[in-house]
Design an enzyme around this catalytic site. Structure first.
Site, short mmCIF file in Angstrom:
data_model
loop_
_atom_site.label_atom_id
_atom_site.label_comp_id
_atom_site.label_asym_id
_atom_site.label_seq_id
_atom_site.Cartn_x
_atom_site.Cartn_y
_atom_site.Cartn_z
CB SER A 89 -65.21 15.15 36.75
OG SER A 89 -65.91 15.07 37.93
CB SER A 91 -65.57 12.86 41.06
OG SER A 91 -67.03 13.11 41.06
CE LYS A 146 -68.04 15.22 44.40
NZ LYS A 146 -66.98 14.57 43.70
CB SER A 254 -64.05 12.13 44.74
OG SER A 254 -65.21 12.81 45.20
#
Length: 306
Positions: A89, A91, A146, A254
Site C-alpha cells: 500500500s 501508507s 511504519k 495511513s
C-alpha cells in the site's frame, strides 16, 4: 499469512531432517544388510541391477535428502537474518512505494523463534525514525510497516497535521525535555496525488532524523477516529514502557498508531533496511495485462531506506 509460511518452513525443515536422520542411522544400514544377505545366498556375484534395486533409496528419502540443505538454509536465513517483504500500500509514501520489495533485518531487535516468537537473544532497541515491520496489534497474523515516532515514555502530540514530541524524562536529570515541534520544510507539491488531489511533500526533521512525508492539504484531521488514551486529550499519547508509537509517512493515508494505539515490543519483526528491487504496476485503462504483472522496474529505487 507470514506466520503460516514460517510454520510451514519449520515443519518441512524438521520433517525432511528427521527422514534424513532416520535413513542415515537405520534405513540405509538395513538396506546394506539386505544386500549382504542376498549376496550370501547367491552363487557368484549379484547382478549390478539387483544390487542397485536393493540399496535404492525410497522416493521420500531421496527427496528429503535433496531438499533438506536448501530448506534449512532458507529457514535460518528468513527466521533469524533477513526476510523479504513487499510493500502492498501507499501508507509509507514517499519513502516506500507500492511495488517496492524490501529487506528486513530480523536480528536488529533481537532474535525470536519463528513459530511462537519467544525472544531468546537481545540486541538493539528501536530508535526514533526507524522504519519497522511489526505484527499488527489488532490482528497479529498481519504484518505492518511504519516509522517509529515515539519511544517508551515519550509524549506524542499530533494536531492540525503538526507533530510534537516530548522525549522521556530520564530519572536523575535536573530538567526534563520540553515538548518540541517537529520542524518541516516544503519539498514540492503535485508529484504524488490522492484521489486527484496533489499532495504536499515535506522534509521532516524528526528530532535529528530527516525523512520526507506527504500531507493532503484538502483532507481534514479525523480526530473522532483517533485512539483515545485514558486520561489524555484527543491527539495526545504517552507511550507505555516496552511499547512504541508509529506513523506512516503518508500521513493522511495511513492506518497507524493514531487510530489503534501502540506497538508492543514483542510484536516487532525487524528493521527495514534496503529496497532490493522495485516494480511498477502502472498501466492504462485499455491494458489487457493482469494487474499483478509489472510494467517496469524502478532501478533508481534500489538501495538503502532513509
Amino acid at each position: 499469512m507470514a506466520a503460516m509460511f514460517s510454520l510451514f518452513l519449520v515443519l518441512i525443515t524438521l520433517g525432511s531432517g528427521l527422514i534424513w536422520l532416520l535413513d542415515h542411522f537405520y534405513l540405509a544400514p538395513k538396506r546394506q544388510e539386505k544386500l549382504a544377505f542376498a549376496d550370501g545366498q547367491t552363487e557368484g556375484e549379484l547382478p549390478e541391477e539387483a544390487k542397485e534395486k536393493l540399496v535404492a533409496e525410497p522416493w521420500l528419502v531421496e527427496t528429503s535428502k535433496s531438499i533438506f540443505p536448501v530448506i534449512a538454509f532458507v529457514t535460518i536465513l528468513r527466521s533469524f537474518l533477513w526476510e523479504p517483504f513487499q510493500i502492498p500500500s501507499g501508507s509509507m509514501m514517499p519513502t516506500l512505494l507500492v511495488g517496492d520489495f524490501i529487506l528486513v533485518n530480523k536480528h536488529e531487535y533481537g532474535l525470536r523463534d519463528p513459530v511462537f516468537r519467544h525472544k531468546f537473544w537481545d540486541n538493539e532497541l528501536p530508535s526514533r525514525g526507524d522504519v519497522v515491520v511489526f505484527k499488527y496489534p489488532e490482528d497479529p497474523r498481519v504484518d505492518y510497516i511504519k516509522r517509529v515516532i515515539g519511544l517508551p515514555g515519550d509524549k506524542v502530540v499530533y494536531r492540525n497535521k503538526e507533530l510534537f514530541i516530548q522525549p522521556k524524562c530520564e530519572a536523575g536529570v535536573e530538567k526534563c525535555p520540553e515538548l518540541q515541534r517537529v520542524n518541516t520544510a516544503k519539498v514540492n507539491s503535485g508529484q504524488f496525488k490522492q484521489d486527484g488531489t496533489p499532495l504536499l511533500r515535506l522534509k521532516e526533521d524528526l528530532l535529528g532524523v530527516n525523512h520526507d512525508t506527504l500531507i493532503n492539504p484538502r483532507r481534514g484531521e479525523p480526530l473522532r477516529y483517533y485512539y483515545q488514551q485514558p486520561g489524555r486529550t484527543t491527539g495526545e499519547w504517552v507511550v507505555p514502557e516496552n511499547h512504541y508509537f508509529v506513523m506512516g509517512d503518508n500521513r493522511d493515508n495511513s492506518t497507524d498508531g493514531r487510530f489503534w494505539g501502540f506497538v508492543p515490543e514483542e510484536n516487532l519483526v525487524g528493521k527495514a533496511t534496503a529496497i532490493w528491487i522495485s516494480f511498477e504496476f502502472e498501466r492504462g485503462a485499455d491494458s489487457i495485462l493482469p494487474g499483478w504483472i509489472p510494467t517496469g522496474v524502478r532501478f533508481n529505487r534500489v538501495g538503502g531506506i532513509q
